[in-house]
Design an enzyme around this catalytic site. Sequence first.
Site, PDB file in Angstrom:
ATOM      1  N   ILE A  13      -5.919  -2.876   2.452  1.00 37.33           N
ATOM      2  CA  ILE A  13      -6.830  -2.309   1.459  1.00 37.33           C
ATOM      3  C   ILE A  13      -6.466  -2.689   0.026  1.00 37.33           C
ATOM      4  CG2 ILE A  13      -7.330  -0.337   2.960  1.00 37.33           C
ATOM      5  CD1 ILE A  13      -5.629   1.374   1.076  1.00 37.33           C
ATOM      6  N   GLY A  14      -5.380  -3.453  -0.140  1.00 37.32           N
ATOM      7  CA  GLY A  14      -4.964  -3.820  -1.490  1.00 37.32           C
ATOM      8  C   GLY A  14      -3.791  -3.023  -1.998  1.00 37.32           C
ATOM      9  N   LYS A  32      10.368  -3.206  -0.691  1.00 35.91           N
ATOM     10  CA  LYS A  32       9.638  -3.110   0.573  1.00 35.91           C
ATOM     11  C   LYS A  32      10.692  -2.961   1.662  1.00 35.91           C
ATOM     12  CE  LYS A  32       5.959  -3.923   3.342  1.00 35.91           C
ATOM     13  NZ  LYS A  32       4.618  -3.323   3.247  1.00 35.91           N
ATOM     14  N   ARG A 185     -11.489  -5.301  -7.218  1.00 34.99           N
ATOM     15  CA  ARG A 185     -11.071  -6.559  -6.616  1.00 34.99           C
ATOM     16  C   ARG A 185     -11.078  -7.619  -7.713  1.00 34.99           C
ATOM     17  NH1 ARG A 185      -8.660  -5.306  -1.813  1.00 34.99           N
ATOM     18  NH2 ARG A 185      -9.942  -3.775  -0.693  1.00 34.99           N
TER      19      ARG A 185
END
Length: 207
Positions: A13-14, A32, A185
């Site tokens: 989803i970004g 991460k 976006r």
Amino acid sequence: MKSIIVTGTDTGIGKTVLAAGLVGALGARYWKPVQSGLEDETDSEAIARLVPNALVHPEAYRLITPASPHWAARIDGVEIDPARLSLPQGDGPLVVEGAGGALVPLSENRLYADQFAAWGLPVVVAARTQLGTINHSLMTIEALRARGCAIAGVAFVGETGEAEAESERIICAMGKVRRLGRLPRLDPLTPASLATAMEAFDLEGLV
């Protein structure tokens, strides 16, 4: 708050682009913990590309298969040990990015949301603006709160119109969460375009 977690209502989803935007806007470090899938650009590599001066801590686990961490680890013949998921130390705030949604499993008996609760950090929820986001967002908020996770706010990703704006409003009202902003976006997606888009966010007091 010196650190925050970024999770999503779904995968793809970004969330990583949002995490990059937060890293740049907050002058934060990035981590991460578990990277699943190494063939394409990793999330850490994307952060380094979009926020060139950011400190990116190495992942605790780098798994080959682009799948849920519990399965990718099984394929690689490793077991994800929570003891290896201690937050990296350093100066300044830290943005920690999960994988997919809050209830993605790290192992057979541990979800990402459980790990979030163990870290004790506030969570930013990345939510898409498309149809279905109300259900996904409110369920994510409930799942996090059920585990005692504080929610720093919701950031929406995608284009918006009247219907999408109403979805954002009702999510924040019913979920009793702060709206941080909306990331459209971006085309092209560059360090400059991302930094400009993040200027519209309300990040005061986030870290």
